[in-house]
Design a protein around this motif. Structure first.
Motif, PDB file in Angstrom:
ATOM      1  N   ALA A   1       0.850  -1.189   0.000  1.00  0.00           N
ATOM      2  CA  ALA A   1       0.000   0.000   0.000  1.00  0.00           C
ATOM      3  C   ALA A   1       0.887   1.241   0.000  1.00  0.00           C
ATOM      4  CB  ALA A   1      -0.922  -0.009   1.218  1.00  0.00           C
ATOM      5  N   PRO A   2       0.357   2.399  -0.406  1.00  0.00           N
ATOM      6  CA  PRO A   2       1.161   3.618  -0.407  1.00  0.00           C
ATOM      7  C   PRO A   2       1.790   3.877   0.950  1.00  0.00           C
ATOM      8  CG  PRO A   2      -0.963   4.000  -1.452  1.00  0.00           C
ATOM      9  CD  PRO A   2      -1.001   2.616  -0.858  1.00  0.00           C
ATOM     10  N   GLY A   3       3.022   4.343   0.951  1.00  0.00           N
ATOM     11  CA  GLY A   3       3.716   4.647   2.194  1.00  0.00           C
ATOM     12  C   GLY A   3       4.219   3.419   2.925  1.00  0.00           C
ATOM     13  N   GLY A   4       4.184   2.237   2.279  1.00  0.00           N
ATOM     14  CA  GLY A   4       4.678   1.025   2.904  1.00  0.00           C
ATOM     15  C   GLY A   4       3.727   0.419   3.913  1.00  0.00           C
ATOM     16  N   GLU A   5       2.536   1.013   4.083  1.00  0.00           N
ATOM     17  CA  GLU A   5       1.566   0.472   5.034  1.00  0.00           C
ATOM     18  C   GLU A   5       0.950  -0.790   4.466  1.00  0.00           C
ATOM     19  OE1 GLU A   5      -1.352   3.408   5.875  1.00  0.00           O
ATOM     20  OE2 GLU A   5       0.124   4.922   6.384  1.00  0.00           O
ATOM     21  N   THR A   6       0.519  -1.677   5.339  1.00  0.00           N
ATOM     22  CA  THR A   6      -0.231  -2.837   4.894  1.00  0.00           C
ATOM     23  C   THR A   6      -1.636  -2.674   5.413  1.00  0.00           C
ATOM     24  OG1 THR A   6       0.383  -4.089   6.849  1.00  0.00           O
ATOM     25  CG2 THR A   6       1.781  -4.349   4.925  1.00  0.00           C
ATOM     26  N   GLY A   7      -2.590  -2.984   4.589  1.00  0.00           N
ATOM     27  CA  GLY A   7      -3.946  -2.951   5.087  1.00  0.00           C
ATOM     28  C   GLY A   7      -4.951  -2.413   4.115  1.00  0.00           C
ATOM     29  N   LEU A   8      -6.098  -2.993   4.155  1.00  0.00           N
ATOM     30  CA  LEU A   8      -7.219  -2.529   3.360  1.00  0.00           C
ATOM     31  C   LEU A   8      -7.953  -1.431   4.113  1.00  0.00           C
ATOM     32  CD1 LEU A   8      -9.011  -2.877   0.899  1.00  0.00           C
ATOM     33  CD2 LEU A   8     -10.235  -4.658   2.111  1.00  0.00           C
ATOM     34  N   VAL A   9      -8.005  -1.563   5.436  1.00  0.00           N
ATOM     35  CA  VAL A   9      -8.713  -0.603   6.261  1.00  0.00           C
ATOM     36  C   VAL A   9      -7.791  -0.133   7.375  1.00  0.00           C
ATOM     37  CG1 VAL A   9     -10.681  -0.262   7.805  1.00  0.00           C
ATOM     38  CG2 VAL A   9     -10.915  -1.739   5.808  1.00  0.00           C
ATOM     39  N   LYS A  10      -7.676   1.184   7.540  1.00  0.00           N
ATOM     40  CA  LYS A  10      -6.920   1.760   8.649  1.00  0.00           C
ATOM     41  C   LYS A  10      -7.756   2.902   9.207  1.00  0.00           C
ATOM     42  CE  LYS A  10      -2.391   3.416   9.942  1.00  0.00           C
ATOM     43  NZ  LYS A  10      -2.157   2.428  10.977  1.00  0.00           N
ATOM     44  N   VAL A  11      -8.199   2.755  10.439  1.00  0.00           N
ATOM     45  CA  VAL A  11      -9.028   3.771  11.086  1.00  0.00           C
ATOM     46  C   VAL A  11      -8.115   4.843  11.662  1.00  0.00           C
ATOM     47  CG1 VAL A  11     -10.697   4.203  12.932  1.00  0.00           C
ATOM     48  CG2 VAL A  11     -10.807   2.071  11.614  1.00  0.00           C
ATOM     49  N   GLY A  12      -8.452   6.099  11.413  1.00  0.00           N
ATOM     50  CA  GLY A  12      -7.641   7.210  11.895  1.00  0.00           C
ATOM     51  C   GLY A  12      -7.825   7.489  13.378  1.00  0.00           C
ATOM     52  N   SER A  13      -6.880   8.226  13.925  1.00  0.00           N
ATOM     53  CA  SER A  13      -6.878   8.512  15.362  1.00  0.00           C
ATOM     54  C   SER A  13      -8.094   9.315  15.802  1.00  0.00           C
ATOM     55  CB  SER A  13      -5.597   9.239  15.758  1.00  0.00           C
ATOM     56  OG  SER A  13      -5.500  10.477  15.085  1.00  0.00           O
ATOM     57  N   ASN A  14      -8.687  10.110  14.925  1.00  0.00           N
ATOM     58  CA  ASN A  14      -9.845  10.918  15.318  1.00  0.00           C
ATOM     59  C   ASN A  14     -11.122  10.090  15.436  1.00  0.00           C
ATOM     60  OD1 ASN A  14      -8.524  13.328  15.702  1.00  0.00           O
ATOM     61  ND2 ASN A  14      -8.604  13.840  13.553  1.00  0.00           N
ATOM     62  N   TYR A  15     -11.130   8.882  14.894  1.00  0.00           N
ATOM     63  CA  TYR A  15     -12.226   7.948  15.157  1.00  0.00           C
ATOM     64  C   TYR A  15     -11.872   7.003  16.305  1.00  0.00           C
ATOM     65  CZ  TYR A  15     -15.281   9.120  11.284  1.00  0.00           C
ATOM     66  OH  TYR A  15     -16.145   9.759  10.442  1.00  0.00           O
ATOM     67  N   LYS A  16     -10.587   6.742  16.525  1.00  0.00           N
ATOM     68  CA  LYS A  16     -10.184   5.882  17.630  1.00  0.00           C
ATOM     69  C   LYS A  16     -10.230   6.619  18.963  1.00  0.00           C
ATOM     70  CE  LYS A  16      -7.219   2.781  15.046  1.00  0.00           C
ATOM     71  NZ  LYS A  16      -5.836   2.376  14.796  1.00  0.00           N
ATOM     72  N   ARG A  17     -10.173   7.937  18.931  1.00  0.00           N
ATOM     73  CA  ARG A  17     -10.195   8.767  20.141  1.00  0.00           C
ATOM     74  C   ARG A  17     -11.340   9.775  20.044  1.00  0.00           C
ATOM     75  NH1 ARG A  17      -4.082  10.229  21.538  1.00  0.00           N
ATOM     76  NH2 ARG A  17      -3.125   8.300  20.883  1.00  0.00           N
ATOM     77  N   PRO A  18     -12.586   9.311  20.059  1.00  0.00           N
ATOM     78  CA  PRO A  18     -13.708  10.238  19.900  1.00  0.00           C
ATOM     79  C   PRO A  18     -13.868  11.159  21.105  1.00  0.00           C
ATOM     80  CG  PRO A  18     -14.518   8.108  20.564  1.00  0.00           C
ATOM     81  CD  PRO A  18     -13.038   7.943  20.325  1.00  0.00           C
TER      82      PRO A  18
END
Length: 146
Positions: A40-57
């Motif tokens: 994936a772009p930037g060397g990341e692996t994953g189809l889904v990556k949830v951002g910090s603003n959803y992980k820390r509501p």
């Protein structure tokens, strides 16, 4: 979002939201590593990556996505353990360049011996009432892993 080029041409990178959401979102796909791909772009692996603003509501409620359905997790009672860092939004929102929280940065911690309860409701569990989960930080060192 940004379209990839070459081998990455079939992926679309979506940007996150610019500030903390009132309700959080967690997905089992990110945690499990299922449906994930390399390159994936930037060397990341994953189809889904949830951002910090959803992980820390800003509120203590999460929508949780599993393989085939959604469920809800929320804080029981009126107490609100302060496990989020309000300054985090200023340091690394999800919308800009490099917008994810650095993984090595220390997370706020629950004081030793403290606890709080969460309620979890899954309509597929064939229960009419939510399950109560107690989160408690141990006193003393963490157990050794084999």
């Amino acid at each position: 979002g940004d379209r990839g080029e070459g081998a990455e041409a079939e992926c679309t990178r979506l940007r996150g939201i610019p500030r903390r959401a009132p309700i959080g979102f967690l997905t089992l796909f990110e945690r499990q590593g299922s449906l994930l791909h390399q390159g994936a772009p930037g060397g990341e692996t994953g189809l889904v990556k949830v951002g910090s603003n959803y992980k820390r509501p800003s509120g203590p409620t999460y929508v949780v996505q599993s393989e085939a359905h959604y469920s809800v997790l929320w804080l029981a009672g009126d107490g609100n353990p302060e496990l989020t860092d309000d300054a985090a939004e200023e340091r690394y929102g999800d919308g800009g360049e490099g917008g994810m929280a650095p993984m090595h940065e220390a997370e706020p911690e629950l004081p030793q011996g403290e606890e709080f309860d969460l309620l979890y409701f899954d309509q597929m569990a064939e229960r009419d009432v939510p399950s109560r989960l107690t989160v408690r930080r141990r006193s003393g060192p963490p157990p050794a892993h084999p």
